[in-house]
Scaffold this active site. Structure first.
Site, short mmCIF file in Angstrom:
data_model
loop_
_atom_site.label_atom_id
_atom_site.label_comp_id
_atom_site.label_asym_id
_atom_site.label_seq_id
_atom_site.Cartn_x
_atom_site.Cartn_y
_atom_site.Cartn_z
N GLU B 263 0.85 -1.41 -0.05
CA GLU B 263 0.01 0.05 -0.08
C GLU B 263 0.84 1.20 -0.11
OE1 GLU B 263 -3.35 0.06 2.65
OE2 GLU B 263 -2.61 1.79 3.52
N GLU B 382 -3.80 12.53 11.35
CA GLU B 382 -3.51 12.41 12.61
C GLU B 382 -2.88 11.35 13.15
OE1 GLU B 382 -6.35 13.58 11.20
OE2 GLU B 382 -5.77 15.50 11.27
#
Lengths: 319, 399
Positions: B263, B382
């Site tokens: 990924e 975040e």
């Protein structure tokens, strides 16, 4: 090209030597000479530039090695009494002009300005860039304290008669010089980040180190992202050397410097606003370096103009 | 299932061990030659149905031509060679606008789960169907209450008969969400809870589930850009054979983590190729003025640094076989750069994203809105910064 492991070892050795010179107040150029800087530059210029300028940035040592980089890239033997005129702040066009057999040039120089016997001045001419060697007497120099009095920058005005012009590869010199300055900024960013990081682990408020707070952590994370992006851009400029990759690496350096300086200064808060903490030296040095051989904004604008003029976006590097 | 490309297709094919540059050149020559056959059949901008059909058609043509097999192991019908060959292929398709990079690169996060964790028979049977475009698969990871905190997932798998060691079937009950292309998929790589509710990452087990299993229901969700790319998937006592387990009971976290390197390398490189393509399109239509030059130049800087970073990551993965927390930096860069590129579109083509109902406007609007999710999917910005702070900067525990 030197293997990664050897390069890391050399970086550490050079950094240690320069840190020692700074601590002892030794002459940094003399220290570089002892490290065989000119031989390194001659044999493995790309690695030498990365190692030495990265270490200069990390340690905030002020040297005049940029003159050597430019002289060598212009095809001349570097020597300690030979200076190369830099373009004015934020600009990168060859700094000299010739009209009616007279050379006029204005720009910046490293601390070598004070002791140089001769100057290479590259001029923009209708026939392309041409360089000429002028005696020190033709140069009117003024020390620039500015934001970073320790950086050794000088402002220079040169006027000389009927110069003897030789072809000069300003593009190549500019590329090498930009990578050198960008490496120095990268080193400065690393130290700025480390100063900020260690402060957040030591400084206690609300019953513990301020590094516990997500707002603080995310600022440092941003600073690391910016620094790593710069390192990647510099690696790409070394692996795929060319005027475009060098320009982009220099521009990324300016952007990253702004991000890292902003976050580092914010988390260092009150103490970082004083000269009792080391932050200010790195902050000011990298601010001055940002304008050498083209600022980030000026380069980005120039690159953008070219993309729009050609209506083409080259990827530049492949897997 | 062709496990090796037919001989008539093979003459133009480079060796899997050929230098990357040679592979790339041969690939592009083939793509040039097949331009007509590969070109989209739909009227731009096309619907998601069109994009999915195009991708499957392209995969099928690539598989027939022998290209889809590069970089995959021979035991699942591949030709072997570096995974970077796959990356080159996906990037070439994205750069040529032949397949949506987000959809195409799903292969990168699905096939490895089977290759590394399914029985050799299952992997050899299933993976070629995915590569050839015969099937689509989806990934059932996230749940309504388990987004960033994936280890809290609750979709339950229970061994029929009660003993995980001897059970021949498992019964699945629960819900997944944000499952991309679920409504088109024949199979699902599914993470389930098999340990206690508090077992976190230790009590997760992965399965390879047929989507036509009784008890599996898909409800597509319309996204902010009007498309239904992802869906909710409900499992109401769906029965899965034990030999469809990927890895061991309680070993599902390893399955989830094993896809991260792909990924964060191949998928990102394909995304980057797509972003260069879109910036290319923007400079073709943007006004030639100072503001445009400044905006385009800044986006180009970010793209260059991102591409440089991603290249270094792929080479490190190829050299060492592993990449880790440092790829959170790649993730932050790819997400912020994607948003920079589409912010530039809004800035330089005022009214296009907001009002243009033509094909080009619809596409820009779709992509602009999609780009807002770049800092959310695959681990939010975040969460990435939390990982960077803890793992890369060594800042210790949070307050």
């Amino acid at each position: 090209m030197i293997e990664a492991e050897e390069r890391a070892q050399m970086s550490e050795a050079v950094r240690g030597a320069l840190a020692g010179a700074v601590a002892n107040g030794d002459d940094v150029d003399a220290t570089l000479a002892k490290l065989d800087w000119l031989e390194m530059l001659r044999d493995e210029p790309d690695d030498a530039i990365g190692i030495v300028f990265g270490a200069l940035g990390r340690t905030n040592a002020a040297a005049t090695a940029l003159d050597d980089v430019l002289a060598a890239a212009l095809g001349h033997e570097p020597r300690p009494d030979l200076a190369v005129l830099l373009p004015p702040f934020a600009a990168w066009a060859a700094p000299g002009r010739v009209a009616g057999g007279e050379l006029r040039a204005e720009g910046l120089a490293t601390a070598r300005a004070a002791g140089a016997h001769e100057w290479w001045v590259v001029c923009e001419t209708d026939a392309g860039p041409r360089a000429t060697l002028v005696p020190a007497a033709a140069a009117e120099i003024r020390r620039v304290d500015g934001v970073d009095p320790g950086g050794g920058l000088h402002s220079v005005r040169i006027q000389a008669d009927a110069p003897d012009l030789v072809p000069a590869d300003w593009t190549a010199a500019l590329g090498r010089g930009r990578r050198a300055v960008a490496h120095q900024i990268e080193g400065g960013c690393r130290t700025l980040l480390e100063l900020a990081r260690s402060h957040t682990l030591e400084r206690e408020q609300f019953g513990g180190p301020i590094a516990r707070f997500q707002a603080v952590r995310h600022k440092l994370a941003e600073a690391l992202v910016a620094t790593e992006a710069l390192e990647a851009a510099l690696d790409a400029a070394r692996q795929d050397p060319g005027p475009e990759t060098a320009a982009l690496a220099k521009a990324v350096a300016g952007r990253s410097q702004r991000t890292v300086a902003r976050h580092a200064q914010q988390v260092l808060a009150g103490i970082g606003f004083t000269i009792e903490h080391a932050l200010h030296r790195y902050l000011k040095r990298t601010m001055a370096l940002e304008g050498l051989l083209g600022s980030a904004d000026a380069i980005a604008l120039d690159v953008g103009r070219r993309l729009l003029a050609e209506r083409r976006v080259p990827t530049l590097i492949e897997l | 299932m062709s496990s090796t490309p037919s001989s008539e297709a093979g003459s133009h094919l480079p060796e899997p061990s050929a230098p990357l540059a040679e592979y790339r050149a041969r690939l592009h020559a083939w793509l040039d030659a097949q331009h007509e056959a590969l070109a989209p059949r739909y009227e731009p901008p096309g619907t998601l149905d069109d994009h999915v059909a195009q991708m499957q058609r392209v995969k099928s043509l690539l598989h027939e031509g022998g290209w889809m097999q590069y970089g995959w192991p021979e035991r699942v019908g591949g030709r072997g060679g570096s995974p970077m060959l796959r990356t080159e292929l996906g990037a070439a398709l994205a750069a040529r606008d032949l397949a949506d990079p987000g959809l195409f690169s799903l292969v990168e996060v699905l096939a490895p789960s089977l290759i590394d964790f399914a029985s050799p028979e299952l992997a050899a049977q299933a993976v070629p169907r995915l590569l050839s475009g015969e099937e689509l698969w989806c990934q059932g990871f996230s749940e309504p209450d388990s987004g960033s905190d994936l280890a809290s997932l609750r979709c339950r798998a229970t061994p029929r008969g009660g003993d995980p060691a001897t059970a021949r079937e498992w019964v699945i009950r629960g819900q997944k969400v944000w499952t991309s292309l679920a409504q088109y998929s024949q199979r699902c790589v599914l993470l389930t809870r098999t340990g206690s509710a508090e077992s976190r990452h230790r009590g997760i087990t992965a399965f390879f589930v047929d989507m036509d299993t009784p008890g599996v229901t898909v409800r597509p969700i319309e996204m902010i850009n009007g498309e239904q790319e992802f869906a909710e998937v409900f499992f109401d006592d769906a029965v899965v054979p034990a030999d469809r387990m990927l890895g061991s009971p309680g070993g599902g976290w390893a399955v989830a983590m094993s896809i991260l390197p792909y990924e964060r390398s191949s998928c990102f490189w394909q995304r980057i190729a797509f972003l260069y393509g879109r910036l290319q399109r923007l400079v073709e239509v943007a006004p030639d003025d100072e503001r445009a030059a400044e905006t385009v130049g800044q986006a180009y800087l970010e793209l260059f640094a991102l591409r440089a970073r991603s290249r270094a990551t792929q080479h490190r993965l190829a050299a060492t076989g592993t990449i880790g927390a440092e790829t959170s930096i790649d993730k932050v860069l790819v997400a912020t750069t994607e948003q920079t590129v589409f912010d530039a579109v809004r800035r330089l083509l005022p009214g296009t994203v907001e009002l243009d109902d033509g094909a080009a406007g619809e596409r820009w609007r779709n992509e602009y809105l999609y780009s807002r999710a770049a800092t959310i999917y695959g681990g939010t910005g975040e969460v990435q910064r939390n990982i960077i702070a803890r793992r890369l900067l060594g800042l210790g525990d949070e307050a």
